[in-house]
Design a protein around this motif. Structure first.
Motif, PDB file in Angstrom:
ATOM      1  N   LEU A 152      -3.037  -7.554  -3.757  1.00 19.09           N
ATOM      2  CA  LEU A 152      -2.335  -8.915  -3.782  1.00 19.09           C
ATOM      3  C   LEU A 152      -3.539  -9.930  -3.475  1.00 19.09           C
ATOM      4  N   SER A 153      -4.429  -9.913  -2.684  1.00 19.51           N
ATOM      5  CA  SER A 153      -5.478 -10.743  -2.318  1.00 19.51           C
ATOM      6  C   SER A 153      -6.518 -10.825  -3.426  1.00 19.51           C
ATOM      7  N   ARG A 183       0.840  -1.146   0.014  1.00 21.24           N
ATOM      8  CA  ARG A 183       0.012   0.013  -0.162  1.00 21.24           C
ATOM      9  C   ARG A 183       1.054   1.246   0.273  1.00 21.24           C
ATOM     10  N   ALA A 194     -14.712  -6.930  -3.287  1.00 21.56           N
ATOM     11  CA  ALA A 194     -14.961  -6.710  -1.986  1.00 21.56           C
ATOM     12  C   ALA A 194     -14.379  -8.105  -1.039  1.00 21.56           C
ATOM     13  N   LYS A 195     -14.549  -9.363  -1.132  1.00 20.21           N
ATOM     14  CA  LYS A 195     -14.436 -10.416  -0.476  1.00 20.21           C
ATOM     15  C   LYS A 195     -12.940 -10.462  -0.346  1.00 20.21           C
ATOM     16  N   HIS A 216      -3.068   0.771  -3.757  1.00 21.12           N
ATOM     17  CA  HIS A 216      -2.763  -0.551  -3.101  1.00 21.12           C
ATOM     18  C   HIS A 216      -2.537  -1.626  -4.362  1.00 21.12           C
ATOM     19  N   ARG A 234      -4.305 -13.289  -5.747  1.00 21.47           N
ATOM     20  CA  ARG A 234      -4.213 -14.641  -5.214  1.00 21.47           C
ATOM     21  C   ARG A 234      -5.514 -15.221  -5.685  1.00 21.47           C
ATOM     22  N   SER A 287     -13.460 -13.360   6.386  1.00 21.56           N
ATOM     23  CA  SER A 287     -13.231 -13.395   4.841  1.00 21.56           C
ATOM     24  C   SER A 287     -11.895 -13.056   4.449  1.00 21.56           C
ATOM     25  N   SER A 333     -21.966  -9.288   1.825  1.00 20.41           N
ATOM     26  CA  SER A 333     -21.098  -9.260   0.867  1.00 20.41           C
ATOM     27  C   SER A 333     -19.589  -9.786   1.354  1.00 20.41           C
ATOM     28  N   PHE A 334     -19.363  -9.758   2.584  1.00 14.96           N
ATOM     29  CA  PHE A 334     -18.386 -10.517   2.963  1.00 14.96           C
ATOM     30  C   PHE A 334     -18.537 -12.116   3.023  1.00 14.96           C
ATOM     31  N   LYS A 366      -1.375  -4.047   4.128  1.00 16.39           N
ATOM     32  CA  LYS A 366      -2.004  -3.647   2.951  1.00 16.39           C
ATOM     33  C   LYS A 366      -3.585  -3.309   2.927  1.00 16.39           C
ATOM     34  N   TYR A 422     -15.577  -9.090   7.767  1.00 12.77           N
ATOM     35  CA  TYR A 422     -14.534  -8.836   7.181  1.00 12.77           C
ATOM     36  C   TYR A 422     -13.203  -9.671   7.592  1.00 12.77           C
ATOM     37  N   GLU A 463     -10.380  -7.803  -1.395  1.00 18.84           N
ATOM     38  CA  GLU A 463      -9.703  -6.696  -0.646  1.00 18.84           C
ATOM     39  C   GLU A 463     -10.369  -6.162   0.664  1.00 18.84           C
ATOM     40  N   GLY A 464     -11.848  -6.355   0.652  1.00 18.20           N
ATOM     41  CA  GLY A 464     -12.265  -5.832   1.891  1.00 18.20           C
ATOM     42  C   GLY A 464     -12.738  -4.428   1.859  1.00 18.20           C
ATOM     43  N   VAL A 465     -12.734  -3.743   0.464  1.00 19.37           N
ATOM     44  CA  VAL A 465     -13.419  -2.591   0.519  1.00 19.37           C
ATOM     45  C   VAL A 465     -14.821  -2.804  -0.570  1.00 19.37           C
ATOM     46  N   LEU A 466     -16.023  -2.492  -0.245  1.00 19.51           N
ATOM     47  CA  LEU A 466     -17.000  -2.806  -1.155  1.00 19.51           C
ATOM     48  C   LEU A 466     -16.948  -1.461  -2.301  1.00 19.51           C
ATOM     49  N   PHE A 477     -18.450  -7.754  -6.346  1.00 22.23           N
ATOM     50  CA  PHE A 477     -18.421  -8.827  -5.002  1.00 22.23           C
ATOM     51  C   PHE A 477     -17.137  -9.575  -4.903  1.00 22.23           C
ATOM     52  N   PRO A 503     -11.858  -1.093   6.521  1.00 15.61           N
ATOM     53  CA  PRO A 503     -12.816  -1.728   5.416  1.00 15.61           C
ATOM     54  C   PRO A 503     -14.090  -1.547   5.768  1.00 15.61           C
TER      55      PRO A 503
END
Lengths: 467, 467
Positions: free
Chosen positions: A90-91, A8, A383-384, A87, A94, B156, B183-184, B79, B153, A386-389, A380, B114
């Protein structure tokens, strides 16, 4: 990853860009003027300056390659949210099964601004320039409310009154945005309202009229002409708005260099009016035009339900359905085109910024389009991971970034992909709910519908030889 | 201000703290144990480890002054959102008429996580430790939804299943939080549900039963005992949660030093269960106990409607109304106390963290309380000045910070005030709407109501001499 500063990438507030990047002098073909909708002739400076703050009108046609950002403005950016983080996803990488470091996905996070999107970048600037002119009120229209809340915030920073005409159906369906605007002290009226002649004609017939962006623009423009102390404010499309957004792309260039990357291979943004996409890509487009990075791929992403660039025509058209705003040359579906009610309300505009149109026409940038279900699905997944919707608009950029990454994986290519995370989706949760419950649908758009709209006799006829 | 890096102080992701600060060994009086609600005796390790992840149970009673943060966890923090920014509230200072640099207000911005609050700090940690134990599901309860979304979160991130029992009235009134959790990928059940014995007894009688946090806890605990692969998760109160939150205070210490400030004069946080306040203040409380900063003032702020510390009793009480959670010694209003429905749902807890109770009892920290109308008004002022809309919980800290600043101004004193901006209010807009429309009200709390609750024969009787 052991060096976390590459996951980041932050910049110090002192690194807020000192100037905006003006692409106009670098454009391969010259920019066309704004046309007065009353007489079909180029709008004189005085006319534009009666609508917008003076400095913005100067910026609109400036041929300077860079324009300094006033110190006071840089301070507001710096103490509030800029530079925004870059950012490495990375997630998400993966999740997509990208192994090693061959394919890298980065996103510029504009969602951490006070109103959750890139809109304050220009809102603060416009409010500042209005204040410099001694203006004490800015008025605008808003659909879903992103722009209205951005401007409300910008005006509150400089103690200027803000009035927003919000399309009634959104006013009723999105109470959150309305409350947010009011918390920044804005006057928010459901449109059509009884406060303008333009609104009253609809309101008197039906006080519950759902409204449209066209009517709201008419109301805002009429309101702005009431006094010398009031100006109209636009959140996208025009050159000076795209200019103000170039802080995004400039910061990302410094940040990528900090991550050891000279330049990305692919730059992606979603396009409605074109301002967030322009903000990210203009510095890269300039480098491409100048031959510094000739092979960089720049992609604007549209909804299939409203493909102004992918399926529209490069021609003269009114900026608004009410035919009150200037006429511009742009990729358009026709000002009477009414897109399906997709959740990405910010991408439901019939045209696109003249700067974007010019660059597309000159093959500096490309465009793609995606269906609603595919983009929400991509958002969707993001979000899952990277954690940001994301906002539904932003989902379009995410979908394209994922597709490009998977294509590179298939071809076993090395790619650095950069996209603009233009906003969060905290006020747009309905889209995700419908997706999760299986109630989200795609909207097919028959080509005939576009042709019909473009062949409308109501389209302006401009004689380019006359100017 | 010309050095913008002192207006919003950022740290590099590599500067995420390497350890948590454990206050237990520094406490002036020893910590009391967790008591088994079944027999009134200290809960053995095995019992606690059947409920919580093992590492968390070790942390709960550890006497090490610091506990290393696992590398993988630091990477997730780095991150995604940590270190969070420390802002100088320059616009708020101007709004309050604070001239020059004599009084400085700083706030630590946990809202950029998040899910918009400090909750992910411990959620990610608990999910990580659960994963280390081979646990594949965490279950919890949530009221307004901040903790539920934080844990959703966190789970997830590590691919663990998350189940949340959400109080039905909130489930219906706050659809945003519910959609965010889903959503998570979390399973979210309205409580009382038909999925547990504890819920079914209410559900069968009335499928629309509004529910309570007490019933939701009972459901979550029952669910967690179904399998060896499931653990229960708590978002506040217990020691290990406060421990995980100490990243907040540690970062702020480094950031203030970067702004040229050795230590603040006043440290402020709002208190519900006590975790965000603990997270900010524990490193400062330790320095105070150790005599490094003996004069620092540390203030926890409560709602007048639920003043566990200001008006409660330091005694043994159940952690939950259902009497399923461990008994702890804390400041409490009694587990049967039902606070008025203030908007700051996260502060409607009958007790407070044992760590906070211990520090208050030893006069290391102070407490204050404010009425709903005053705090929302303060949050409103903050939003207009600083551009970030606070959560109603956070408004309590803001109100106290403003009061302290104005007091210092009146007394012509130099003060550095630091408070925790624990979360944004994007999901809590109703409070501001009611304030703006004049519909917000205060709730008076007669002392007799507290006495009645504390004298309830249902309060546990613990014989301290027996352990």
């Amino acid at each position: 990853m052991t060096d976390l500063s590459k996951a980041r990438i932050l910049l110090d507030p002192n690194e807020v860009p000192k100037e905006w990047v003006n692409i106009l002098p670098d454009l391969p073909t010259p920019m066309t003027p704004l046309i007065n909708p009353m007489n079909g002739k180029p709008a004189p400076f005085e006319m534009a300056a009666a609508i917008f703050p003076k400095e913005c009108v100067i910026q609109e046609v400036s041929q300077e390659p860079t324009i300094p950002i006033p110190k006071e403005l840089r301070e507001i950016y710096a103490k509030t949210y800029r530079p925004t983080p870059l950012h490495r996803a990375l997630s998400l990488e993966r999740e997509l099964g990208l192994k090693g470091d061959k394919i890298k996905i980065f996103y510029k996070n504009e969602s951490i601004s006070p109103t959750g999107s890139h809109k304050p970048n220009t809102a603060i600037a416009q409010a500042y320039f209005a204040k410099m002119d001694g203006i004490n009120e800015l008025v605008t229209e808003t659909g879903a409310g992103q722009w209205g809340s951005g401007l409300s915030y910008g005006c509150s920073v400089f103690g200027i009154k803000c009035t927003v005409y919000m399309v009634r159906i959104s006013f009723q369906q999105k109470p959150g945005r309305k409350i947010l605007m009011r918390s920044f002290n804005a006057d928010v009226h459901a449109s059509p309202s009884r406060f303008t002649e333009a609104g009253k004609s609809y309101y008197d017939k039906d006080p519950e009229h759902p409204g449209s962006l066209g009517i709201a623009i008419s109301e805002a423009v009429e309101h702005s002409l009431r006094s010398d102390q009031i100006r109209y404010s636009l959140g996208s499309v025009v050159n000076f708005v795209c200019l103000h957004q170039t802080v995004i792309g400039q910061e990302s260039q410094i940040q990528l260099k900090k991550a050891g990357i000279e330049a990305p291979d692919i730059v992606i943004g979603c396009m409605g009016g074109g301002s967030n996409f322009s903000g990210l890509m203009i510095p890269y487009a300039r480098d491409k035009i100048r031959g510094i990075t000739p092979d960089i791929k720049i992609i604007g992403v549209e909804p299939t339900a409203c493909p102004s660039v992918c399926k529209g025509k490069y021609t003269w058209d009114y900026g608004d359905t009410a035919k009150k705003a200037p006429i511009v040359k742009m990729h358009t579906l026709g000002h009477n085109f009414i897109p399906s009610p997709i959740h990405a309300g910010g991408l439901r505009y019939h045209g696109i910024a003249p700067i974007v149109s010019n660059l597309y026409n000159n093959k500096i940038i490309e465009a793609s389009m995606h269906h609603q279900l595919d983009v929400i699905k991509a958002g969707f997944l993001f979000a899952k991971a990277e954690g940001v919707l994301p906002a539904p608009e932003t989902d379009h950029a995410i979908k394209e970034a994922i597709d490009q990454a998977l294509l590179a994986k298939e071809n076993d290519e090395e790619k650095v992909i950069l996209f603009n995370f233009s906003g969060h989706g905290f006020f747009d949760l309905l889209a995700y709910k419908e997706y999760m419950t299986g109630n989200l649908e795609n909207y097919e758009l028959p080509d005939e519908k576009i042709q019909e709209s473009l062949n409308d006799p109501d389209m302006p006829q401009i004689d380019e030889s006359s100017f």
